[in-house]
Design a protein around this motif. Structure first.
Motif, PDB file in Angstrom:
ATOM      1  N   GLY B 182       0.823  -1.201   0.000  1.00  0.00           N
ATOM      2  CA  GLY B 182       0.000   0.000   0.000  1.00  0.00           C
ATOM      3  C   GLY B 182       0.855   1.247   0.000  1.00  0.00           C
ATOM      4  N   GLU B 183       0.241   2.363   0.358  1.00  0.00           N
ATOM      5  CA  GLU B 183       0.954   3.629   0.286  1.00  0.00           C
ATOM      6  C   GLU B 183       1.992   3.741   1.398  1.00  0.00           C
ATOM      7  OE1 GLU B 183      -1.418   7.157   0.601  1.00  0.00           O
ATOM      8  OE2 GLU B 183       0.230   8.421  -0.078  1.00  0.00           O
ATOM      9  N   LEU B 184       3.129   4.346   1.069  1.00  0.00           N
ATOM     10  CA  LEU B 184       4.160   4.648   2.059  1.00  0.00           C
ATOM     11  C   LEU B 184       4.039   6.131   2.360  1.00  0.00           C
ATOM     12  CD1 LEU B 184       7.061   2.712   0.344  1.00  0.00           C
ATOM     13  CD2 LEU B 184       5.794   1.957   2.335  1.00  0.00           C
ATOM     14  N   LYS B 185       3.530   6.430   3.555  1.00  0.00           N
ATOM     15  CA  LYS B 185       3.269   7.837   3.883  1.00  0.00           C
ATOM     16  C   LYS B 185       4.463   8.416   4.617  1.00  0.00           C
ATOM     17  CE  LYS B 185      -1.724   7.412   4.062  1.00  0.00           C
ATOM     18  NZ  LYS B 185      -2.315   6.204   4.637  1.00  0.00           N
ATOM     19  N   GLY B 186       4.826   9.641   4.264  1.00  0.00           N
ATOM     20  CA  GLY B 186       5.946  10.325   4.923  1.00  0.00           C
ATOM     21  C   GLY B 186       7.259   9.648   4.576  1.00  0.00           C
ATOM     22  N   GLY B 187       8.274   9.900   5.409  1.00  0.00           N
ATOM     23  CA  GLY B 187       9.551   9.227   5.213  1.00  0.00           C
ATOM     24  C   GLY B 187      10.339   9.765   4.036  1.00  0.00           C
ATOM     25  N   PHE B 188      11.298   8.932   3.578  1.00  0.00           N
ATOM     26  CA  PHE B 188      12.241   9.365   2.549  1.00  0.00           C
ATOM     27  C   PHE B 188      12.624   8.149   1.717  1.00  0.00           C
ATOM     28  CE2 PHE B 188      16.815  10.114   1.464  1.00  0.00           C
ATOM     29  CZ  PHE B 188      16.598  11.122   0.548  1.00  0.00           C
ATOM     30  N   ALA B 189      12.649   8.313   0.405  1.00  0.00           N
ATOM     31  CA  ALA B 189      13.006   7.193  -0.473  1.00  0.00           C
ATOM     32  C   ALA B 189      14.246   7.542  -1.277  1.00  0.00           C
ATOM     33  CB  ALA B 189      11.849   6.864  -1.407  1.00  0.00           C
ATOM     34  N   PHE B 190      15.094   6.550  -1.486  1.00  0.00           N
ATOM     35  CA  PHE B 190      16.286   6.765  -2.309  1.00  0.00           C
ATOM     36  C   PHE B 190      16.603   5.477  -3.041  1.00  0.00           C
ATOM     37  CE2 PHE B 190      19.165   4.462   0.508  1.00  0.00           C
ATOM     38  CZ  PHE B 190      18.475   4.519   1.707  1.00  0.00           C
ATOM     39  N   LYS B 191      17.546   5.583  -3.988  1.00  0.00           N
ATOM     40  CA  LYS B 191      17.870   4.440  -4.836  1.00  0.00           C
ATOM     41  C   LYS B 191      19.215   3.833  -4.470  1.00  0.00           C
ATOM     42  CE  LYS B 191      17.514   3.192  -9.345  1.00  0.00           C
ATOM     43  NZ  LYS B 191      17.294   1.883  -9.231  1.00  0.00           N
ATOM     44  N   VAL B 192      19.293   2.518  -4.453  1.00  0.00           N
ATOM     45  CA  VAL B 192      20.565   1.821  -4.284  1.00  0.00           C
ATOM     46  C   VAL B 192      20.669   0.795  -5.415  1.00  0.00           C
ATOM     47  CG1 VAL B 192      20.648   2.113  -1.785  1.00  0.00           C
ATOM     48  CG2 VAL B 192      19.574   0.090  -2.737  1.00  0.00           C
ATOM     49  N   SER B 193      21.807   0.095  -5.493  1.00  0.00           N
ATOM     50  CA  SER B 193      21.930  -0.936  -6.532  1.00  0.00           C
ATOM     51  C   SER B 193      21.039  -2.127  -6.173  1.00  0.00           C
ATOM     52  CB  SER B 193      23.377  -1.372  -6.678  1.00  0.00           C
ATOM     53  OG  SER B 193      23.742  -2.189  -5.603  1.00  0.00           O
ATOM     54  N   LEU B 194      20.685  -2.911  -7.198  1.00  0.00           N
ATOM     55  CA  LEU B 194      19.788  -4.048  -6.969  1.00  0.00           C
ATOM     56  C   LEU B 194      20.432  -5.075  -6.045  1.00  0.00           C
ATOM     57  CD1 LEU B 194      18.200  -4.707 -10.461  1.00  0.00           C
ATOM     58  CD2 LEU B 194      17.592  -3.050  -8.737  1.00  0.00           C
ATOM     59  N   GLY B 195      21.747  -5.219  -6.140  1.00  0.00           N
ATOM     60  CA  GLY B 195      22.453  -6.176  -5.282  1.00  0.00           C
ATOM     61  C   GLY B 195      22.355  -5.775  -3.824  1.00  0.00           C
ATOM     62  N   LEU B 196      22.506  -4.489  -3.555  1.00  0.00           N
ATOM     63  CA  LEU B 196      22.404  -4.027  -2.169  1.00  0.00           C
ATOM     64  C   LEU B 196      20.981  -4.195  -1.664  1.00  0.00           C
ATOM     65  CD1 LEU B 196      23.649  -2.733   0.304  1.00  0.00           C
ATOM     66  CD2 LEU B 196      23.296  -0.505  -0.707  1.00  0.00           C
ATOM     67  N   ALA B 197      19.979  -3.884  -2.505  1.00  0.00           N
ATOM     68  CA  ALA B 197      18.582  -4.049  -2.100  1.00  0.00           C
ATOM     69  C   ALA B 197      18.306  -5.501  -1.728  1.00  0.00           C
ATOM     70  CB  ALA B 197      17.664  -3.609  -3.230  1.00  0.00           C
ATOM     71  N   ARG B 198      18.832  -6.414  -2.528  1.00  0.00           N
ATOM     72  CA  ARG B 198      18.628  -7.837  -2.258  1.00  0.00           C
ATOM     73  C   ARG B 198      19.248  -8.224  -0.911  1.00  0.00           C
ATOM     74  NH1 ARG B 198      21.395 -10.190  -6.431  1.00  0.00           N
ATOM     75  NH2 ARG B 198      20.344  -8.891  -7.960  1.00  0.00           N
ATOM     76  N   ARG B 199      20.431  -7.661  -0.637  1.00  0.00           N
ATOM     77  CA  ARG B 199      21.098  -7.985   0.627  1.00  0.00           C
ATOM     78  C   ARG B 199      20.361  -7.380   1.819  1.00  0.00           C
ATOM     79  NH1 ARG B 199      26.902  -6.237   0.415  1.00  0.00           N
ATOM     80  NH2 ARG B 199      26.465  -5.332  -1.609  1.00  0.00           N
ATOM     81  N   LEU B 200      19.763  -6.187   1.617  1.00  0.00           N
ATOM     82  CA  LEU B 200      19.020  -5.576   2.711  1.00  0.00           C
ATOM     83  C   LEU B 200      17.792  -6.405   3.059  1.00  0.00           C
ATOM     84  CD1 LEU B 200      19.107  -1.810   1.682  1.00  0.00           C
ATOM     85  CD2 LEU B 200      20.352  -2.851   3.549  1.00  0.00           C
TER      86      LEU B 200
END
Lengths: 249, 267
Positions: B182-200
């Motif tokens: 659903g919706e992500l209200k507030g906060g902050f979004a940023f981009k990382v590499s796909l490999g890092l996202a997978r590890r997170l």
């Protein structure tokens, strides 16, 4: 044999390599490749949205832009663009990303001879960095034949190229040569029996040369490319080792 | 694993030159036939084995591996070769920055457009993805959710096809529940590499999130498309968390711990 390039002792010696990957922040993949004093930076964007005009329904559109050291791109750069694009087209599995754009920008940073070979290698590393699906990887070196001594010099500098009778750019892929097929001579056979063969993806020769000279260049370059392939492999491996070190400990 | 090479492959050229722990392969490298129980026949992505009844009957190829016409299996991506004995699966774990949608993956998308039946979503792919307005919990024709351009949504890729735009949903189609999407209200979004996202997303590997969690509470959502959303009590914490996550990509566990510690001390 003495070379004009004092840093090297042998005519079949390559200049020291250097690479750096993932150095541009906003591109999907980027790499720098150096052959001694020659340096090329390459960036890859894609698979990205493509203009309707360039859209291909069954595969990705490959766009290569070559930027010279100074000034605006000219005929020479357009030739490099075309050479790189036509060599990469069978290599990139473009059918996996139909109706998309793969934009490759090649920027010469320093020019001390062999820019085209350096550009090929930089492009390869940038494509690997971007994770573009490929069916093999390529490596490239340039050699020349000296006007006075008729000697084949591998990876010449600009100073050496001024003395060239002919220059030859070779690109080979990393597929293992069919070693088992001893006996059945359906490919190039060297006259001295010393058979070295690889899959040539691209070759550009300028100047005057004999058939025997050409095949000598071919052999010298094939051996040189093996070093380049080994180096590319190490470079990629180092990068992944760094990425995976959290899992290791 | 593979006991013996029953077929006696002549071209058993072992391409793996990497260290014993990490097997890095490059595009064009062959999957060593003696290890992979080299198959004889093949269909789409599962290749049948007819050599030995005791051997696992199939080999499953994941991302980065493709069977060729001459019965060999080659890699099309540079990455680390992985294998599990369960189902004899092989895949290449590679890293890239550009997302290519795959069904079932959770992604964070930005609303970029709105039509009668769909939201147009930017999930980082070449073409924008479509999110039907009815693909939400409790959504009906009368009661439809209302989002504006620029809103952030956590959704799942329902359908991905190379020839078409990806389709997303924010609801579990079997239960009709939102499952946290659903919706992500507030906060902050940023981009990382796909490999890092997978590890997170992997609790064993997300060292940086674990370390940050020791110092202050925060919410996070990680999309397989490399977008990370965080929300914390103060802006200063949010900036710190974002920087720490971005910095962690090429650090070892110990370096990661000291990096987080140093950043927290400075705040």
């Amino acid at each position: 044999m003495a070379r004009l390039d004092k840093s090297r002792t042998s005519s079949h010696q390559l200049r020291p390599f250097f690479t750096s990957q993932n150095l541009l922040n906003r591109a999907d993949g980027s790499a720098q490749f150096d052959f001694g004093g020659t340096s090329v930076l390459c960036s890859v964007v894609g698979p990205a949205e493509v203009k309707i005009r360039d859209e291909k329904l069954d595969k990705a559109t490959l766009e290569v832009l070559a930027r010279p050291l100074v000034g605006v791109p000219g005929v020479k750069d357009k030739t490099i663009e075309q050479n790189i694009r036509e060599t990469l087209e069978p290599l990139v599995l473009s059918g996996l990303h139909p109706r998309t754009l793969l934009q490759i920008v090649v920027q010469t940073m320093q020019d001390d001879g062999c820019v085209q070979s350096t550009a090929f290698n930089a492009t390869m590393l940038a494509l690997i960095d971007a994770g573009v699906p490929l069916n093999s990887i390529l490596g490239s070196v340039t050699c020349m034949i000296d006007r006075k001594t008729n000697q084949v010099l591998l990876d010449p500098t600009r100073e050496e190229l001024a003395q060239a009778k002919s220059t030859h750019v070779f690109v080979f892929d990393n597929k293992a040569p069919p070693a088992q097929s001893k006996g059945d001579e359906d490919d190039v056979v060297m006259e001295d029996g010393d058979r070295v063969e690889g899959h040539v993806l691209f070759c550009e020769s300028t100047g005057v040369f004999t058939e025997a000279e050409y095949f000598e260049c071919y052999q010298v370059c094939y051996k040189g490319v093996q070093t380049v392939h080994g180096f590319l492999r190490t470079a990629v491996q180092k990068k992944f080792e760094k990425e995976h070190q959290q899992l290791q400990d | 694993m593979a006991p013996k090479n029953k077929k006696g492959q002549a071209d058993a050229a072992d391409e793996s030159t990497s260290a014993p722990t990490l097997r890095v392969i490059l595009p064009g490298d062959q999957l060593p036939p003696h290890e992979a129980n080299l198959p004889t026949g093949q269909d789409e992505d599962a290749v049948s084995m007819m050599i030995d009844q005791r051997a696992p009957p199939t080999i499953k190829l994941g991302p980065g591996l493709t069977p060729m016409d001459d019965d060999t299996i080659i890699s099309v991506k540079a990455g680390v070769l992985n294998h599990t004995d369960i189902g004899n699966r092989w895949w290449v774990e590679s890293n890239q920055r550009r997302y290519v949608a795959a069904p079932g993956e959770s992604v964070i998308g930005i609303v970029t457009g709105k039509t009668g039946e769909h939201y147009k979503m930017d999930i980082g792919t070449a073409q924008p993805a479509l999110l039907p307005v009815l693909a939400f919990e409790n959504a009906t024709k009368k009661n439809r959710p209302n989002f504006n351009i620029g809103d952030l949504l956590y959704c799942r890729v329902a359908m991905a096809n190379k020839d078409m735009e990806a389709e997303l949903d924010c609801v579990n189609p079997t239960t009709g529940k939102s499952d946290g999407f659903g919706e992500l209200k507030g906060g902050f979004a940023f981009k990382v590499s796909l490999g890092l996202a997978r590890r997170l997303l992997d609790p064993r590997q997300a060292v940086v999130l674990r370390e940050l969690g020791k110092h202050f509470p925060f919410e996070t959502a990680v999309g397989m498309n490399g977008k990370v959303w965080i929300n914390s009590a103060s802006t200063a914490h949010t900036i710190l968390i974002a920087n720490a996550i971005k910095n962690s990509e090429f650090l070892s566990t110990a370096q990661c711990q000291s990096m987080v510690k140093k950043m927290v001390e400075r705040i």
